[in-house]
Design an enzyme around this catalytic site. Structure first.
Site, PDB file in Angstrom:
ATOM      1  N   ASP A   1       0.874  -1.176   0.000  1.00 46.28           N
ATOM      2  CA  ASP A   1       0.000   0.000   0.000  1.00 46.28           C
ATOM      3  C   ASP A   1       0.915   1.231   0.000  1.00 46.28           C
ATOM      4  O   ASP A   1       2.142   1.124   0.084  1.00 46.28           O
ATOM      5  CB  ASP A   1      -0.959  -0.035   1.208  1.00 46.28           C
TER       6      ASP A   1
HETATM    7  C1  NOJ Z   1      -4.063   3.908   0.209  1.00 46.66           C
HETATM    8  C2  NOJ Z   1      -5.229   2.973   0.337  1.00 46.66           C
HETATM    9  O1  NOJ Z   1      -5.159   2.258   1.546  1.00 46.66           O
HETATM   10  C3  NOJ Z   1      -5.337   1.985  -0.800  1.00 46.66           C
HETATM   11  O2  NOJ Z   1      -6.544   1.293  -0.674  1.00 46.66           O
HETATM   12  C4  NOJ Z   1      -5.250   2.693  -2.119  1.00 46.66           C
HETATM   13  O3  NOJ Z   1      -5.423   1.791  -3.173  1.00 46.66           O
HETATM   14  C5  NOJ Z   1      -3.885   3.375  -2.187  1.00 46.66           C
HETATM   15  N1  NOJ Z   1      -3.799   4.364  -1.138  1.00 46.66           N
HETATM   16  C6  NOJ Z   1      -3.635   4.049  -3.528  1.00 46.66           C
HETATM   17  O4  NOJ Z   1      -4.375   5.192  -3.637  1.00 46.66           O
END
Ligand code: NOJ
Length: 748
Positions: free
Chosen positions: A284
């Protein structure tokens, strides 16, 4: 006889040829990967592990980024939203970079791209795989025309705590329902072929336990037993992988002391060895380097070492691989074999996507954003997601002549009704309830009363009340603005914010029927207002076509069809709350329950009914999992089992008669629950094992059957063995998880 042999031989040969063909394709694929890998420099290999973030609002294409792509130092890009930049960056990658390896462009396309569908928790309320699949197919068609080929969806975090803002993105609390939806979403995003230019590769996220954040506080620690991990949290992911999901995202949180991005047991043993996943793992946003803050790595270099060693292929936004991988190799903390394996998985997906042959975005002129078909599907999804929770005196459906006063901060807020994670949906295309009433020439007046959901200013209350006394019914459309749910948007109180409750209480005094429509990212506690309103309709954040869907439901053109994919709490203090809980040695019961106000002053300690409940709110939810009303009523009778003894070769057919006892035709979602009475580890009080949707005319009766097999009873025991023990089981078939229509059987 001979013909039978010939026939069987034929089948075997066709099968063998099929297998051989598959082997060849996979051998060819692996050959291509090896060939390419052998030509790549170490810098290029490390480059493939790099998912570079950009700003979707960037006004120029940076020279630095172009140069990085030219040198082969980027594997994928996030949020490049200008089509020309997409084309140019891909051109540089496939024409100018050393080995001409195409980029993958990614974006959070969560519940629609331009045409926005209800938030995922709402989609889960549809209990309809077809609707889920359609939504992700529409999203894929629209997004791929902008060059996006990778979405960070579906989110498959089982969530039992409505304080957690990201419950809005989740499939709810049930692993069975979530697994059905997982498959449907993946099939929709990825389409018939990964190499189709309208296919988006799916990313099952967040691996794992993100929804188990303590206290519902986002990013928080999770403590999950191995048995729970396997029985509750992993099944939706397993289903997504079976459906072919090509990528998986590690979660921000730690589980039992180990952050997911550095968890080798999770990313190698469970994911690769047990679940046989052969796509790639992405972190993430900065979750690799955040392992330093977690206290799992001393610095970014060690974080990179742990993540690569665990099996995390691609690092999102942070640069610890880029900055440290070379040195870690020199110091023998990592081997080149480990790096090669990371790259292989990424190249495998790029080959499967057909990017080496068709690297450029889908420029097909036929792709129509907001096409009438897409809008129709979004409207259908909003109708199927809307859950009617209360309809006293059959106030709904309304008569077209009824004079309606529309009030409330979300009645005409195109942006807010789209909900969380909607970067691309344009509010100009959004149909609000007010717009739909106008379009349909309904008999109505509109006054907002409160200008946004948190508004506490009561200056319009008087005017609202005057108008309400001139109307036949009051339609209050409130809830939460989009920003109050989603990432990092947890709430400790989950009632209607601002002065909404006060306004509803004032409106109730006018003695006109009050219809409450809730647009929100989570269940909202209703204790202060439930008795003040006649109707409660939960539409979640319903997306682009929310207004038209609501209009059709209100006037009975369509019936609300949603059923709760989560247990709806009375107060936030009950959370986490879920129907498939364990029983305890002292299960809650109405016989033993003593309300706080009936405890005599100075009562002796043991007189309080020693069971598992709260003195003030008891033990029941506001509404049970699976609950939802339509515009007619159904009666369940005559539950029968074909046999009360299930064996490995003798399945049970459970049947039940369902009668539409109301005056209208309607749909019912028939639900099957099973309880394993005693196990090698304690078992949930009941678990969803199946559901079927039926349509019945008024007074019509239908027999609904479910086949129960041994596989339906299997679970991971305390030694993590998947199986089932002989013994007693209970079974319920009903309209929701609180159904009392019960039978028993044994597995022998
Ligand atoms: C953080 C989030 O937790 C995740 O779900 C998302 O896909 C990513 N950022 C990218 O934006």
């Amino acid at each position: 006889m001979r013909t039978i042999y010939a026939f069987l031989l034929g089948i075997i040969m066709v099968f063998a040829i099929g297998c051989e063909k598959e082997k060849k394709v996979s051998n060819q694929l692996e050959y291509n990967i090896e060939e390419l890998l052998s030509k790549m420099t170490l810098e290029e290999k490390i480059g493939q592990l790099n998912l570079r973030g950009t700003s979707s609002r960037a006004k120029t294409l940076s020279e630095e980024l172009k140069q990085k792509v030219r040198e082969g130092k980027v594997g994928a890009l996030l949020n490049v939203m200008n089509k020309e930049y997409v084309d140019e960056l891909q051109r540089i990658a496939v024409e100018e970079s050393p080995n001409k390896i195409p980029l993958i462009f990614s974006r959070d396309v969560i519940h629609g791209f331009k045409t926005i569908f209800p938030i995922p928790l709402g989609m889960a309320a549809s209990w309809d795989e077809e609707v889920a699949k359609n939504s992700s197919r529409v999203a894929a068609i629209e997004a791929s025309s902008f060059g996006i080929r990778w979405t960070f969806a579906p989110m498959l975090d089982i969530a039992k705590d409505a304080r957690w803002g990201r419950i809005a993105e989740s499939p709810g609390e049930d692993p069975y329902l979530a697994s059905q939806l997982a498959r449907a979403y993946v099939e929709g995003f990825q389409g018939d072929s990964l190499s189709d230019p309208t296919s988006l590769i799916a990313c099952a996220k967040h691996f794992i336990g993100y929804g188990a954040a303590i206290g519902g506080r986002d990013y928080n620690t999770a403590i999950i037993s191995k048995e729970q991990l396997h029985n509750t949290y992993l099944p939706p992911f397993e289903s997504a992988f079976k459906a072919g999901a090509q990528t998986v995202m590690t979660s921000f949180n730690e589980v039992n002391g180990i952050p997911a991005s550095g968890d080798k047991e999770l990313l190698t043993n469970i994911l690769r060895k047990r679940l046989k996943f052969d796509g790639f793992v992405v972190s993430d946003w900065n979750s690799v380097t955040e392992m330093v803050a977690h206290g799992y790595a001393e610095d970014e270099k060690q974080a990179a070492e742990k993540a690569i060693d665990a099996g995390l292929n691609m690092e999102m936004t942070s640069k610890s691989y880029e900055d440290n991988a070379k040195e870690l190799l020199k110091e023998n903390k990592l081997s080149i074999n480990q790096i090669d394996n990371m790259v292989r998985d990424i190249l495998r997906v790029k080959f499967r996507m057909g990017l080496f042959k068709t690297p450029y975005r889908n420029k097909n002129k036929d792709v129509e954003i907001y096409s009438s078909k897409h809008l129709e599907l979004a409207k259908e999804a909003a109708i199927k997601s809307s859950v009617l929770l209360k309809n006293e005196n059959n106030v709904l459906p309304l008569n077209k002549k009824t004079k309606v006063l529309i009030v409330g901060p979300l009645a005409n807020k195109p942006r807010e009704q789209l909900g969380t994670w909607t970067f691309d949906g344009d509010k100009e295309h959004t149909v609000t309830p007010v717009a739909s009433f106008e379009k349909n020439n309904a008999n109505f007046e509109f006054i907002e009363g409160l200008t946004y959901s948190r508004d506490t200013n009561k200056k319009y209350f008087k005017e609202v009340l005057t108008k309400a006394s001139n109307a036949d019914v009051v339609l209050f459309i409130g809830g939460e603005e989009a920003i109050l749910s989603g990432e990092a948007h947890s709430r400790a109180n989950i009632n209607l914010p601002g002065a909404q409750e006060e306004l509803i209480k004032e409106l109730a005094k006018i003695k006109k029927p009050v219809i409450l429509i809730i647009m929100a990212g989570r269940p909202i506690t209703l204790q202060n207002i439930k008795s003040k309103v006649d109707v409660i309709l939960m539409t979640w954040h319903p997306g682009t076509m929310g207004g038209d869907a609501i209009y059709d439901i209100l006037f009975g053109i369509k019936e609300p069809k949603g059923r709760l994919p989560i247990t709806w709490p009375k107060v936030a203090g009950q959370l986490p709350l879920y129907y498939n809980h364990k029983n305890t040695g002292r299960p809650a019961s109405s016989k033993e329950y003593v309300h706080i106000d009936s405890i005599p002053i100075g009562a002796w300690q043991s007189s309080l009914g020693n069971t598992s409940h709260y003195l003030d709110v008891g033990y029941e939810p506001e509404y049970p999992f699976g609950f939802g009303l339509g515009y007619t009523s159904f009666e369940y009778s005559n539950l029968k089992l074909s046999t009360t003894s299930l064996t490995d070769d003798n399945n049970i057919i459970a049947s039940i008669d369902i009668t539409n006892t109301g005056e209208r035709a309607g749909e019912e979602l028939v639900q099957l629950y099973i309880q394993d009475v005693a196990g090698n580890i304690t078992r949930p009080v009941k678990e969803l094992k199946g559901y079927k949707r039926i349509s019945l005319k008024s007074k019509e009766k239908q027999k609904v059957t479910f086949e129960i097999t041994v596989d339906d009873l299997k679970y991971y025991n305390n030694e993590l063995k998947y199986g089932v023990e002989k013994g007693k089981f209970n079974i319920w078939i009903g309209a929701n998880s609180a159904s009392k229509v019960k039978e028993k059987f044994v597995y022998e």
